[in-house]
Design a protein around this motif. Structure first.
Motif, PDB file in Angstrom:
ATOM      1  N   LEU A  40       0.854  -1.176   0.000  1.00 44.10           N
ATOM      2  CA  LEU A  40       0.000   0.000   0.000  1.00 44.10           C
ATOM      3  C   LEU A  40       0.890   1.226   0.000  1.00 44.10           C
ATOM      4  CD1 LEU A  40      -2.806   1.315   0.296  1.00 44.10           C
ATOM      5  CD2 LEU A  40      -2.468   1.184   2.770  1.00 44.10           C
ATOM      6  N   LEU A  41       0.664   2.134  -0.936  1.00 41.67           N
ATOM      7  CA  LEU A  41       1.443   3.360  -1.086  1.00 41.67           C
ATOM      8  C   LEU A  41       0.580   4.543  -0.667  1.00 41.67           C
ATOM      9  CD1 LEU A  41       3.651   4.391  -4.036  1.00 41.67           C
ATOM     10  CD2 LEU A  41       1.820   5.888  -3.328  1.00 41.67           C
ATOM     11  N   LEU A  42       1.149   5.423   0.159  1.00 44.83           N
ATOM     12  CA  LEU A  42       0.503   6.668   0.559  1.00 44.83           C
ATOM     13  C   LEU A  42       1.463   7.790   0.242  1.00 44.83           C
ATOM     14  CD1 LEU A  42      -0.749   5.490   4.043  1.00 44.83           C
ATOM     15  CD2 LEU A  42      -2.103   5.664   1.969  1.00 44.83           C
ATOM     16  N   ASP A  43       0.967   8.880  -0.380  1.00 47.53           N
ATOM     17  CA  ASP A  43       1.874   9.975  -0.717  1.00 47.53           C
ATOM     18  C   ASP A  43       1.178  11.326  -0.705  1.00 47.53           C
ATOM     19  OD1 ASP A  43       0.462   9.960  -3.123  1.00 47.53           O
ATOM     20  OD2 ASP A  43       2.124   9.286  -4.321  1.00 47.53           O
ATOM     21  N   ALA A  44       2.005  12.340  -0.536  1.00 53.42           N
ATOM     22  CA  ALA A  44       1.590  13.739  -0.694  1.00 53.42           C
ATOM     23  C   ALA A  44       2.318  14.215  -1.941  1.00 53.42           C
ATOM     24  CB  ALA A  44       2.003  14.558   0.524  1.00 53.42           C
ATOM     25  N   ASN A  45       1.601  14.865  -2.843  1.00 56.51           N
ATOM     26  CA  ASN A  45       2.205  15.135  -4.136  1.00 56.51           C
ATOM     27  C   ASN A  45       1.530  16.284  -4.869  1.00 56.51           C
ATOM     28  OD1 ASN A  45      -0.054  13.910  -5.855  1.00 56.51           O
ATOM     29  ND2 ASN A  45       0.407  12.281  -4.398  1.00 56.51           N
ATOM     30  N   LEU A  46       2.177  16.690  -5.927  1.00 55.30           N
ATOM     31  CA  LEU A  46       1.640  17.637  -6.891  1.00 55.30           C
ATOM     32  C   LEU A  46       1.677  16.947  -8.247  1.00 55.30           C
ATOM     33  CD1 LEU A  46       3.557  20.830  -5.796  1.00 55.30           C
ATOM     34  CD2 LEU A  46       1.165  20.331  -5.385  1.00 55.30           C
ATOM     35  N   PRO A  47       0.682  16.929  -9.049  1.00 51.00           N
ATOM     36  CA  PRO A  47      -0.445  17.834  -9.103  1.00 51.00           C
ATOM     37  C   PRO A  47      -1.675  17.400  -8.307  1.00 51.00           C
ATOM     38  CG  PRO A  47      -0.388  16.568 -11.111  1.00 51.00           C
ATOM     39  CD  PRO A  47       0.788  16.141 -10.278  1.00 51.00           C
ATOM     40  N   GLU A  48      -1.744  16.225  -7.693  1.00 48.55           N
ATOM     41  CA  GLU A  48      -2.992  15.808  -7.056  1.00 48.55           C
ATOM     42  C   GLU A  48      -3.189  16.363  -5.653  1.00 48.55           C
ATOM     43  OE1 GLU A  48      -0.828  12.995  -7.590  1.00 48.55           O
ATOM     44  OE2 GLU A  48      -1.380  12.760  -9.660  1.00 48.55           O
ATOM     45  N   THR A  49      -2.346  16.196  -4.735  1.00 46.95           N
ATOM     46  CA  THR A  49      -2.335  16.591  -3.334  1.00 46.95           C
ATOM     47  C   THR A  49      -2.136  15.358  -2.467  1.00 46.95           C
ATOM     48  OG1 THR A  49      -3.775  18.488  -3.695  1.00 46.95           O
ATOM     49  CG2 THR A  49      -3.429  17.823  -1.449  1.00 46.95           C
ATOM     50  N   LEU A  50      -3.110  14.446  -2.397  1.00 49.60           N
ATOM     51  CA  LEU A  50      -2.994  13.225  -1.612  1.00 49.60           C
ATOM     52  C   LEU A  50      -3.278  12.030  -2.496  1.00 49.60           C
ATOM     53  CD1 LEU A  50      -4.906  14.274   1.616  1.00 49.60           C
ATOM     54  CD2 LEU A  50      -2.437  14.146   1.295  1.00 49.60           C
ATOM     55  N   GLY A  51      -2.492  10.973  -2.313  1.00 50.67           N
ATOM     56  CA  GLY A  51      -2.691   9.792  -3.139  1.00 50.67           C
ATOM     57  C   GLY A  51      -2.528   8.511  -2.350  1.00 50.67           C
ATOM     58  N   TRP A  52      -3.114   7.452  -2.872  1.00 51.56           N
ATOM     59  CA  TRP A  52      -2.995   6.117  -2.317  1.00 51.56           C
ATOM     60  C   TRP A  52      -3.043   5.154  -3.482  1.00 51.56           C
ATOM     61  CZ3 TRP A  52      -6.958   9.462  -2.009  1.00 51.56           C
ATOM     62  CH2 TRP A  52      -8.132   9.114  -2.671  1.00 51.56           C
ATOM     63  N   SER A  53      -2.299   4.066  -3.381  1.00 50.20           N
ATOM     64  CA  SER A  53      -2.258   3.092  -4.461  1.00 50.20           C
ATOM     65  C   SER A  53      -2.018   1.701  -3.905  1.00 50.20           C
ATOM     66  CB  SER A  53      -1.117   3.400  -5.444  1.00 50.20           C
ATOM     67  OG  SER A  53      -1.326   4.609  -6.113  1.00 50.20           O
ATOM     68  N   ALA A  54      -2.545   0.712  -4.601  1.00 51.37           N
ATOM     69  CA  ALA A  54      -2.169  -0.673  -4.371  1.00 51.37           C
ATOM     70  C   ALA A  54      -0.889  -0.882  -5.166  1.00 51.37           C
ATOM     71  CB  ALA A  54      -3.264  -1.605  -4.849  1.00 51.37           C
ATOM     72  N   VAL A  55       0.052  -1.597  -4.586  1.00 53.16           N
ATOM     73  CA  VAL A  55       1.361  -1.806  -5.210  1.00 53.16           C
ATOM     74  C   VAL A  55       1.538  -3.287  -5.502  1.00 53.16           C
ATOM     75  CG1 VAL A  55       3.846  -1.638  -4.840  1.00 53.16           C
ATOM     76  CG2 VAL A  55       2.353   0.172  -4.008  1.00 53.16           C
ATOM     77  N   PHE A  56       2.038  -3.596  -6.679  1.00 52.19           N
ATOM     78  CA  PHE A  56       2.384  -4.967  -7.053  1.00 52.19           C
ATOM     79  C   PHE A  56       3.826  -4.964  -7.528  1.00 52.19           C
ATOM     80  CE2 PHE A  56       2.511  -8.334 -10.375  1.00 52.19           C
ATOM     81  CZ  PHE A  56       2.436  -9.416  -9.502  1.00 52.19           C
ATOM     82  N   TRP A  57       4.635  -5.875  -7.019  1.00 51.39           N
ATOM     83  CA  TRP A  57       6.053  -5.938  -7.320  1.00 51.39           C
ATOM     84  C   TRP A  57       6.308  -7.222  -8.101  1.00 51.39           C
ATOM     85  CZ3 TRP A  57       9.682  -3.265  -3.569  1.00 51.39           C
ATOM     86  CH2 TRP A  57      10.986  -3.267  -4.040  1.00 51.39           C
ATOM     87  N   PRO A  58       6.171  -7.211  -9.445  1.00 48.44           N
ATOM     88  CA  PRO A  58       6.331  -8.440 -10.226  1.00 48.44           C
ATOM     89  C   PRO A  58       7.779  -8.898 -10.371  1.00 48.44           C
ATOM     90  CG  PRO A  58       5.896  -6.612 -11.693  1.00 48.44           C
ATOM     91  CD  PRO A  58       5.787  -6.085 -10.288  1.00 48.44           C
ATOM     92  N   SER A  59       8.741  -7.985 -10.240  1.00 45.54           N
ATOM     93  CA  SER A  59      10.158  -8.360 -10.300  1.00 45.54           C
ATOM     94  C   SER A  59      10.938  -7.444  -9.374  1.00 45.54           C
ATOM     95  CB  SER A  59      10.700  -8.252 -11.734  1.00 45.54           C
ATOM     96  OG  SER A  59      11.050  -6.929 -12.038  1.00 45.54           O
TER      97      SER A  59
END
Length: 188
Positions: free
Chosen positions: A27-46
Motif C-alpha cells: 500500500l502506497l501513501l503519498d503527498a504530491n503535486l499535481p494531485e495533493t494526496l494519493g494512495w495506491s495498491a502496489v504490485f512488485w512483479p520483479s
C-alpha cells in the motif's frame, strides 16, 4: 498435532524472515503535486519493477492513477524512475475560483465541470527495507491537460490573456514541475 503446528509456525517464521522472499503486494501513501494526496495498491512483479494502481484527491474531486517504477538497485537505498498517468474527474471548482479571485465575484458556469488528465516522469530516491517498507522522494515534470467546458463564460478580460495555443475549445495544455513524498508498506 502439536508438532504439525510447530512445524507450520517455524516455516512461517522462516518465510517472513527470509530477506530474499518476495512480498509482492503493498500500500502506497503519498503527498504530491499535481494531485495533493494519493494512495495506491502496489504490485512488485520483479525486483527491478513496481506497478501501482490507485486514486488521488486534488482538494476538489477524486481521480485515478497508474504508475510504473523502475529500480536499478536491489538494496535498502536506490535511485528510481517513475512513469505515471492519471485523471482527476470533472468537478465543481467554484470554491477554488472564489479563493483565488475576489470572493465578492459570482463565479460563472465555466467552473461547473473542471477536470484534468496528466502524465508525469519522476526521478527519485528510495530508502527502506526492501519488500517491507520504503520511504521515497521524487521530483520531475508533469504534462497536464485541463478541461474547462464553458470557457467562453469566463469573460473577455480572461480570454484576452490566453493565446490560441494555451486554450483550444476549453482545453488548456501545460507542463509544470511536480514532486512526491511517500511511504510504501508491503505485505503478502
Amino acid at each position: 498435532m502439536e508438532s504439525r503446528a510447530q512445524a507450520f509456525g517455524s516455516e512461517l517464521r522462516r518465510r517472513i524472515q527470509d530477506p530474499e522472499r518476495l512480498a509482492p503486494f503493498g500500500l502506497l501513501l503519498d503527498a504530491n503535486l499535481p494531485e495533493t494526496l494519493g494512495w495506491s495498491a502496489v504490485f512488485w512483479p520483479s525486483q527491478y519493477m513496481r506497478l501501482q494502481l490507485g486514486g488521488a484527491h486534488n482538494g476538489l474531486r477524486l481521480g485515478g492513477r497508474l504508475a510504473v517504477t523502475l529500480l536499478p538497485l536491489r538494496t535498502g537505498y536506490s535511485p528510481s524512475v517513475t512513469f505515471e498517468a492519471g485523471h482527476a474527474f470533472s468537478g465543481n471548482a467554484h470554491a477554488l475560483t472564489r479563493r483565488l479571485l475576489d470572493s465578492s465575484q459570482i463565479p460563472g458556469p465555466a467552473m461547473d465541470r473542471v477536470g484534468y488528465s496528466y502524465a508525469s516522469v519522476h526521478l527519485g530516491f528510495e530508502l527502506g527495507e526492501p519488500r517491507r517498507y520504503t520511504f521515497f522522494v521524487r521530483g520531475g515534470m508533469s504534462w497536464v491537460q485541463l478541461d474547462v467546458p464553458n470557457l467562453e463564460s469566463l469573460g473577455d478580460l480572461f480570454l484576452a490573456k490566453l493565446s490560441a495555443l494555451e486554450a483550444q475549445g476549453g482545453r488548456f495544455l501545460y507542463a509544470t514541475p511536480s514532486a512526491k513524498l511517500g511511504l510504501i508498506l508491503y505485505f503478502g
